[in-house]
Enzyme design. Structure first.
Site, mmCIF file in Angstrom:
data_model
loop_
_atom_site.group_PDB
_atom_site.id
_atom_site.type_symbol
_atom_site.label_atom_id
_atom_site.label_comp_id
_atom_site.label_asym_id
_atom_site.label_seq_id
_atom_site.Cartn_x
_atom_site.Cartn_y
_atom_site.Cartn_z
ATOM 1 N N GLU A 190 0.930 3.849 1.838
ATOM 2 C CA GLU A 190 1.406 4.233 3.168
ATOM 3 C C GLU A 190 2.578 3.366 3.617
ATOM 4 O O GLU A 190 3.572 3.865 4.151
ATOM 5 C CB GLU A 190 0.291 4.110 4.219
ATOM 6 C CG GLU A 190 -0.942 4.925 3.931
ATOM 7 C CD GLU A 190 -2.030 4.134 3.210
ATOM 8 O OE1 GLU A 190 -1.738 3.473 2.187
ATOM 9 O OE2 GLU A 190 -3.183 4.199 3.658
ATOM 10 N N CYS A 221 -6.086 1.862 5.925
ATOM 11 C CA CYS A 221 -6.719 0.612 6.353
ATOM 12 C C CYS A 221 -6.111 0.189 7.700
ATOM 13 O O CYS A 221 -5.135 0.784 8.161
ATOM 14 C CB CYS A 221 -6.487 -0.465 5.292
ATOM 15 S SG CYS A 221 -4.770 -1.066 5.231
ATOM 16 N N CYS A 234 -2.252 -0.512 7.537
ATOM 17 C CA CYS A 234 -1.456 0.713 7.444
ATOM 18 C C CYS A 234 -1.514 1.505 8.747
ATOM 19 O O CYS A 234 -0.497 2.040 9.190
ATOM 20 C CB CYS A 234 -1.925 1.559 6.266
ATOM 21 S SG CYS A 234 -1.596 0.765 4.667
ATOM 22 N N HIS A 244 0.853 -1.190 0.000
ATOM 23 C CA HIS A 244 0.000 0.000 0.000
ATOM 24 C C HIS A 244 0.885 1.235 0.000
ATOM 25 O O HIS A 244 2.036 1.201 0.467
ATOM 26 C CB HIS A 244 -0.898 0.013 1.235
ATOM 27 C CG HIS A 244 -1.974 -1.015 1.210
ATOM 28 N ND1 HIS A 244 -3.052 -0.964 2.062
ATOM 29 C CD2 HIS A 244 -2.165 -2.113 0.430
ATOM 30 C CE1 HIS A 244 -3.858 -1.985 1.828
ATOM 31 N NE2 HIS A 244 -3.332 -2.701 0.845
#
Length: 173
Positions: free
Chosen positions: A71, A99, A102, A69
């Protein structure tokens, strides 16, 4: 004494919304890179003292890694750039609410502030579905600022998923 009631220059500065908009714009540029790579268009930048120290976008499909992801990749970059896993004086700008995975990494890295574009009521972990970033039982607490360039973030995500559904049905985009 009016002077006694005025804030001193040493007081905590107010949130600079102009800077938030600028840095979220940089995260949006990363999200557009993801979009052009046919990745879910989420971008992130990490800022320390007004300078970007890391920038990334989703690369789950490209890297064939469910943890890639925006992040997570930006956190790894920032830790390398800073020479420490503790990012206590850094702020994370991300185009979509983080999410739970993260958010967990954000807490462990001790990010000071998380600024995001659009919320995620089904899976967001910064107040959308749950709020891990401000969970009182954890060892760290991140300040959260939602809704910066929210409409731009939403539009990019909606466009991406509409195109993905059209392609899946065999239609022309």
């Amino acid at each position: 004494m009016v002077e006694e009631m005025l804030p001193s220059p040493d007081d905590e500065p107010a949130i600079d919304l102009a800077s938030d908009t600028f840095f979220m714009g940089q995260a949006m540029r990363q999200a557009q890179k993801a979009y052009l790579s046919e990745e879910v268009p989420v971008g992130a930048v990490i800022v320390q003292s007004g300078s970007i120290v890391a920038r990334s976008h989703n690369q789950v499909e490209t890297l064939r890694d469910a943890t890639a992801h925006a992040e997570m990749l930006a956190l790894t970059q920032a830790q390398e750039a800073m020479g420490d896993w503790r990012l206590t004086d850094c702020d994370l700008y991300v185009t979509k609410e983080p999410c739970p995975m993260c958010a967990g990494a954000i807490i462990h890295c001790r990010i000071r502030r998380v600024i995001f574009g659009c919320g995620d009521p089904k899976g967001g972990a910064a107040g959308g579905f749950i709020n891990l970033l401000q969970q009182p039982t954890l060892n760290h607490f991140s300040e959260v600022t939602p809704g910066v360039l929210e409409e731009d973030s939403k539009l990019l995500l909606k466009t991406f998923f509409l195109e993905a559904r059209t392609k899946k049905k065999g239609g022309i985009v």
